[in-house]
Write an enzyme that holds these catalytic residues in place. Sequence first.
Site, PDB file in Angstrom:
ATOM      1  N   CYS A  75      47.929  71.614  65.214  1.00 23.68           N
ATOM      2  CA  CYS A  75      48.666  72.871  65.319  1.00 23.68           C
ATOM      3  C   CYS A  75      50.132  72.531  65.514  1.00 23.68           C
ATOM      4  O   CYS A  75      50.498  71.890  66.505  1.00 23.68           O
ATOM      5  CB  CYS A  75      48.141  73.697  66.492  1.00 23.68           C
ATOM      6  SG  CYS A  75      49.075  75.216  66.770  1.00 23.68           S
ATOM      7  N   HIS A 166      45.508  74.622  54.010  1.00 22.23           N
ATOM      8  CA  HIS A 166      46.383  75.776  53.803  1.00 22.23           C
ATOM      9  C   HIS A 166      46.313  76.226  52.356  1.00 22.23           C
ATOM     10  O   HIS A 166      46.327  75.410  51.433  1.00 22.23           O
ATOM     11  CB  HIS A 166      47.832  75.434  54.157  1.00 22.23           C
ATOM     12  CG  HIS A 166      48.033  75.175  55.610  1.00 22.23           C
ATOM     13  ND1 HIS A 166      48.334  76.173  56.511  1.00 22.23           N
ATOM     14  CD2 HIS A 166      47.948  74.032  56.330  1.00 22.23           C
ATOM     15  CE1 HIS A 166      48.427  75.645  57.724  1.00 22.23           C
ATOM     16  NE2 HIS A 166      48.202  74.349  57.640  1.00 22.23           N
ATOM     17  N   GLU A 215      45.778  82.812  60.297  1.00 19.24           N
ATOM     18  CA  GLU A 215      45.344  81.491  60.732  1.00 19.24           C
ATOM     19  C   GLU A 215      43.824  81.423  60.865  1.00 19.24           C
ATOM     20  O   GLU A 215      43.197  82.322  61.445  1.00 19.24           O
ATOM     21  CB  GLU A 215      45.984  81.117  62.065  1.00 19.24           C
ATOM     22  CG  GLU A 215      47.453  80.785  61.960  1.00 19.24           C
ATOM     23  CD  GLU A 215      47.940  79.967  63.138  1.00 19.24           C
ATOM     24  OE1 GLU A 215      47.361  78.886  63.385  1.00 19.24           O
ATOM     25  OE2 GLU A 215      48.888  80.409  63.815  1.00 19.24           O
ATOM     26  N   CYS A 224      53.161  79.829  62.551  1.00 12.33           N
ATOM     27  CA  CYS A 224      52.231  78.725  62.293  1.00 12.33           C
ATOM     28  C   CYS A 224      53.052  77.551  61.790  1.00 12.33           C
ATOM     29  O   CYS A 224      53.608  77.612  60.686  1.00 12.33           O
ATOM     30  CB  CYS A 224      51.164  79.131  61.278  1.00 12.33           C
ATOM     31  SG  CYS A 224      50.026  77.790  60.825  1.00 12.33           S
ATOM     32  N   GLY A 227      51.567  75.722  58.826  1.00 15.33           N
ATOM     33  CA  GLY A 227      51.671  76.627  57.687  1.00 15.33           C
ATOM     34  C   GLY A 227      53.065  76.664  57.105  1.00 15.33           C
ATOM     35  O   GLY A 227      53.242  76.724  55.882  1.00 15.33           O
TER      36      GLY A 227
END
Length: 279
Positions: A75, A166, A215, A224, A227
């Site tokens: 993350c 992703h 997410e 994110c 992301g």
Amino acid sequence: MAIEFTKYHGLGNDFILIDNRSSSLPVLTPEQAIKLCDRHFGIGADGVIFALPGENGTDYTMRIFNSDGSEPEMCGNGIRCLAGFLADLEGESRNKDLYRIHTLAGVITPQLMPDGQVKVDMGLPRLLAREIPTTLGDADAKVINQPLEVAGQTWEVTCVSMGNPHCITFVEDVAAIPLATIGPQFEHHPAFPQRTNTEFIQVVRRDYLKMRVWERGAGITLACGTGACASLVAGVLTEGCDRTATVELPGGPLEIEWSEVDQRVYMTGPAERVFTGKA
């Protein structure tokens, strides 16, 4: 058992941070993490992050449970928050500004900057279908502008892994996307055997992107980090943006660079302590 915690956020992507350095296993179960993340009956967060002892020569290990109890590989906003949390834990004994953190996505190195921002070497993006993973296209080929049927519509998607999957699609207006409706359909699409994070990107300028995200395991979030990194990589692959750009998320901006020199992705953004407590 009472658990001491500190709450942090990175651009509104919020986490419960727990000092887990005395054990190599998280002190909470996924079910307990779900309860703590509940915004009405718990502390409220997008996930719980555990600071564990390092492995294989690293300084620390990061584990995270999402608000639904699932465990992501990494993350981006979370690891910036972890860096700030570790600096708090070490206090006056801290003798470094850069940490080597063991994660399920490999070793990630966040660095505390003099201006209070955290710069993270996010590593090399993974671009082959089998690395993401996705069944879109050949296993050993990149997935760039591939058609994907979701919610009765054909979307052109580009897929990137930053240690977690992703699916990125470029749109005219991110504000017009019914994220709560179609986000889950992307996440659970059969083309993504491990589910996927989904980013909707509006290219305002080649060096400025707007992003909204659904997410995996957390739903709609204000930011994110992985992301944002994946989206810039996708923008370069589709020739829509520069290798360095500001990615504007609902919670604020991140500065992202995909280096031409070492091909690694670098993310710079804030990590802010909210409060401490005991649960």
